[in-house]
Scaffold this motif. Structure first.
Motif, PDB file in Angstrom:
ATOM      1  N   PHE A   2      58.151  27.434  86.142  1.00  0.00           N
ATOM      2  CA  PHE A   2      57.342  28.211  87.069  1.00  0.00           C
ATOM      3  C   PHE A   2      57.402  27.613  88.472  1.00  0.00           C
ATOM      4  O   PHE A   2      57.542  28.344  89.460  1.00  0.00           O
ATOM      5  CB  PHE A   2      55.899  28.282  86.561  1.00  0.00           C
ATOM      6  N   SER A   5      60.743  28.368  90.075  1.00  0.00           N
ATOM      7  CA  SER A   5      60.832  29.744  90.569  1.00  0.00           C
ATOM      8  C   SER A   5      60.081  29.907  91.889  1.00  0.00           C
ATOM      9  O   SER A   5      60.561  30.571  92.809  1.00  0.00           O
ATOM     10  CB  SER A   5      60.299  30.729  89.523  1.00  0.00           C
ATOM     11  N   GLU A  51      60.950  33.582  87.328  1.00  0.00           N
ATOM     12  CA  GLU A  51      59.505  33.702  87.098  1.00  0.00           C
ATOM     13  C   GLU A  51      59.209  34.820  86.107  1.00  0.00           C
ATOM     14  O   GLU A  51      58.378  34.671  85.209  1.00  0.00           O
ATOM     15  CB  GLU A  51      58.786  33.974  88.413  1.00  0.00           C
TER      16      GLU A  51
END
Length: 59
Positions: A2, A5, A51
């Motif tokens: 995460f 991204s 993501e």
């Protein structure tokens, strides 16, 4: 993943901002502006896709 991204998305946005700066400050910078904008958009999209895959995987 995460964080990766989000970092890629931030780099993509920064590159588009840099492309705007190049296009404004250089006399014949339109070609470079398009090149940097395209690179920035691709980097942002890679981060966006990563993501999306990460969220869909439920992690």
């Amino acid at each position: 993943m995460f964080i990766l991204s989000k970092v890629l998305q931030a780099l993509g946005l920064a590159d588009v901002g840099f492309a705007l700066y190049v296009g404004i400050t250089q006399a014949h910078g339109m070609g470079n502006e398009y090149k940097f904008t395209g690179i920035g958009i691709l980097v942002f999209l890679v981060g966006y896709i990563i993501e999306g895959l990460w969220v869909r995987a439920g992690k």
